[in-house]
Design an enzyme around this catalytic site. Sequence first.
Site, short mmCIF file in Angstrom:
data_model
loop_
_atom_site.label_atom_id
_atom_site.label_comp_id
_atom_site.label_asym_id
_atom_site.label_seq_id
_atom_site.Cartn_x
_atom_site.Cartn_y
_atom_site.Cartn_z
N ASN A 106 -5.54 -12.11 -8.79
CA ASN A 106 -4.51 -12.16 -9.83
C ASN A 106 -4.97 -11.31 -11.01
O ASN A 106 -5.99 -11.61 -11.64
CB ASN A 106 -4.30 -13.62 -10.24
CG ASN A 106 -3.16 -13.80 -11.22
OD1 ASN A 106 -2.75 -12.86 -11.90
ND2 ASN A 106 -2.63 -15.00 -11.29
N ASP A 152 -4.12 -6.26 -5.86
CA ASP A 152 -2.91 -7.05 -5.69
C ASP A 152 -3.28 -8.50 -5.41
O ASP A 152 -4.36 -8.80 -4.89
CB ASP A 152 -2.05 -6.52 -4.54
CG ASP A 152 -0.59 -6.95 -4.66
OD1 ASP A 152 0.25 -6.11 -5.00
OD2 ASP A 152 -0.28 -8.14 -4.44
N GLY A 197 0.78 -1.23 0.00
CA GLY A 197 0.00 0.00 0.00
C GLY A 197 0.81 1.28 0.00
O GLY A 197 0.27 2.37 0.21
N ASP A 208 3.01 -0.96 -10.02
CA ASP A 208 4.29 -1.35 -9.41
C ASP A 208 4.40 -2.87 -9.41
O ASP A 208 5.11 -3.45 -8.60
CB ASP A 208 4.38 -0.79 -7.99
CG ASP A 208 5.82 -0.59 -7.52
OD1 ASP A 208 6.70 -0.41 -8.38
OD2 ASP A 208 6.06 -0.63 -6.30
N TRP A 246 2.14 3.02 -2.40
CA TRP A 246 1.70 4.02 -3.39
C TRP A 246 0.30 4.53 -3.05
O TRP A 246 0.04 5.73 -3.07
CB TRP A 246 1.72 3.42 -4.79
CG TRP A 246 3.08 3.36 -5.39
CD1 TRP A 246 4.28 3.39 -4.73
CD2 TRP A 246 3.39 3.26 -6.78
NE1 TRP A 246 5.31 3.32 -5.62
CE2 TRP A 246 4.80 3.24 -6.89
CE3 TRP A 246 2.62 3.19 -7.93
CZ2 TRP A 246 5.46 3.15 -8.12
CZ3 TRP A 246 3.27 3.09 -9.17
CH2 TRP A 246 4.67 3.07 -9.25
N LYS A 282 6.40 0.26 -13.42
CA LYS A 282 7.76 -0.18 -13.14
C LYS A 282 8.24 -1.12 -14.24
O LYS A 282 7.56 -2.07 -14.60
CB LYS A 282 7.83 -0.89 -11.79
CG LYS A 282 9.21 -1.47 -11.48
CD LYS A 282 9.38 -1.80 -10.01
CE LYS A 282 8.44 -2.87 -9.55
NZ LYS A 282 8.59 -3.12 -8.09
#
Length: 206
Positions: A96, A80, A60, A121, A62, A161
């Site tokens: 997922n 997530d 968490g 990310d 971000w 990312k």
Amino acid sequence: MSKGSTTKKWIQDHTSDYYVLQANKLGYRSRASFKIIEIQDKYNLFKQNMFIIDLGAAPGGWSEQVVKFIGNNGKLIALDLLEMAPIAGVEFIQGNFSSDETYERLNQLINDKKIDCVISDMAPNLSGNKTSDQARSIHLLELALDFATTNLNRNGSFVAKVFQGQGSDEYLKLVRESFNKVTQFKPKSSRPKSREFYVVATGFKG
């Protein structure tokens, strides 16, 4: 160096890391909080009342910062595979991202509304096989980009990312096809030895 020695060294480096210490001091969930703060300081992507999707959100780091940037009238959905402790103002989906079921749950929450910014990310669980890990990382990036280009507002933004390596240059070319401005940014809070950087894409062509 043995696997045990490598793990021990990582723990030593991690616990003495400046940004880890600062995160603990400030009560942030992870050192990743500093990365998104640096991105915001440089690009000023997040504004009041925006609708944001945070992919690969746990724990968490971000989300806890972005929800402050967008204010009480903004909307943030985080996703997530791992559990994430609740954050006020953040709707969380555990699942997922590559599964149809999770994608459908996310679409239900979006409810046909257009998104102002998608941030990711995400990173795969590392197997130790660099070629395989890089391929899986690029696959996640492609999924994130596809999601962004399907759901973003015109002139929306995308942050993700990327690990420098096979397929990363080709991925950047894909991003440039859909956005007016694409830059690469490595925050100071990224570990110096890490191959990671962030692609920051603005001006979605729609």
